[in-house]
Design an enzyme around this catalytic site. Structure first.
Site, mmCIF file in Angstrom:
data_model
loop_
_atom_site.group_PDB
_atom_site.id
_atom_site.type_symbol
_atom_site.label_atom_id
_atom_site.label_comp_id
_atom_site.label_asym_id
_atom_site.label_seq_id
_atom_site.Cartn_x
_atom_site.Cartn_y
_atom_site.Cartn_z
ATOM 1 N N VAL A 161 1.977 0.669 -6.850
ATOM 2 C CA VAL A 161 2.090 -0.358 -8.047
ATOM 3 C C VAL A 161 2.471 0.402 -9.521
ATOM 4 C CG1 VAL A 161 0.358 -1.773 -6.821
ATOM 5 C CG2 VAL A 161 -0.695 -0.103 -8.454
ATOM 6 N N TYR A 205 -11.806 5.134 -15.221
ATOM 7 C CA TYR A 205 -12.102 3.944 -14.496
ATOM 8 C C TYR A 205 -12.599 2.849 -15.420
ATOM 9 C CZ TYR A 205 -13.216 1.493 -10.347
ATOM 10 O OH TYR A 205 -13.441 0.275 -9.286
ATOM 11 N N ASP A 220 0.766 -1.137 -0.067
ATOM 12 C CA ASP A 220 0.105 0.049 -0.133
ATOM 13 C C ASP A 220 1.085 1.097 0.021
ATOM 14 O OD1 ASP A 220 -3.276 0.035 0.744
ATOM 15 O OD2 ASP A 220 -2.366 1.918 0.919
ATOM 16 N N SER A 266 -14.056 -4.604 -12.208
ATOM 17 C CA SER A 266 -15.160 -3.838 -11.687
ATOM 18 C C SER A 266 -16.404 -4.000 -12.842
ATOM 19 C CB SER A 266 -15.060 -2.227 -11.397
ATOM 20 O OG SER A 266 -16.050 -1.673 -11.172
#
Length: 245
Positions: A63, A153, A37, A140
């Site tokens: 990341v 997104y 994280d 998602s």
């Protein structure tokens, strides 16, 4: 014995929310887990909650940086060979196309899509040497249907599906499986901050007539990480309550 007894796992975006719940579920099922994280304080708190460094360890992991992803894997492999990797890290920068900046677009694509590629690439490279492994990518519902205000997104999450399928075909011969999960409306601090009107609109689209809970996503990730799904690769499982089925 737990479903992940003796396995070593790594989870990105694991200091809070769904990522932390995935880590909790993995530890409960016998895994030792490395948490990645960018919130170091939350990461340290998560390690303490999970039972300390005998079962969980944290490393700072943006990341977008392949070297930091490799460092997360190095942390995991202090426990033993990596067996499970979950690409969960993500952000939102919602806006209509007219108002969205290039930075808003680039950041979401970089963290979700490039970040998932970095994680999948690095984890698969190590897993193929061990002769087994399971990678789970968090997509998602937005990547399936496209949602207004989320061109960045939705594009990233749809891209994760394509990446998952392509990667699965590349590494299957080494007994490395790559699958994806597409959550819908899940009750988290982020979603509960939505305006009530938006929440009600989304609820009206869900046949099960309720939001999902983080543990319900984590349980599906567990299934894909474990031998219960040993003959599944390149699949996408929806955790949506039937929304937009």
């Amino acid at each position: 014995m737990g479903l992940l007894e003796g396995r070593v796992a790594a989870v990105t975006g694991a200091a809070q929310g769904i990522g932390l719940q995935i880590a909790r579920t993995f530890v409960a099922e016998g895994a030792r887990v490395a948490l990645g994280d960018i919130d170091d304080a939350a990461g340290a708190a998560a390690v303490a909650e999970l039972g300390g460094e005998s079962v969980a360890r944290y490393t700072h992991c943006d990341v977008r940086d392949a070297a930091r992803v490799e460092a997360l894997l190095d942390t995991a492999e202090q426990f033993g060979p990596i067996g499970v990797f979950v690409n969960n890290a993500g952000i939102t920068r919602d806006a209509t196309m007219r108002k969205m900046t290039e930075t808003d677009f680039d950041d979401v694509i970089a963290i979700h899509l490039k970040g998932t590629w970095n994680g999948t690439r690095a984890a698969a490279s190590r897993m193929r040497e061990h002769g087994r492994g399971a990678i789970v990518n968090i997509s998602s519902l937005s990547g399936k249907i496209g949602l207004p205000g989320q061109t960045n997104y939705s594009a990233a999450k749809a891209g994760i599906v394509g990446l998952t399928k392509a990667a699965a075909k590349e590494v299957a011969f080494k007994n490395v499986r790559v699958n994806a999960v597409q959550p819908g409306l899940i009750r988290t601090a982020m979603t509960e901050a939505m305006p009530q009107k938006v929440w009600a609109q989304k609820m009206a689209e869900i046949p099960l007539a309720r939001a999902g809970e983080p543990n319900e996503v984590a349980d599906v990730v567990l299934f894909l990480a474990s031998d219960l799904s040993s003959y599944m690769t390149g699949t996408v499982l929806e955790v949506t309550g039937g929304r937009f089925m």
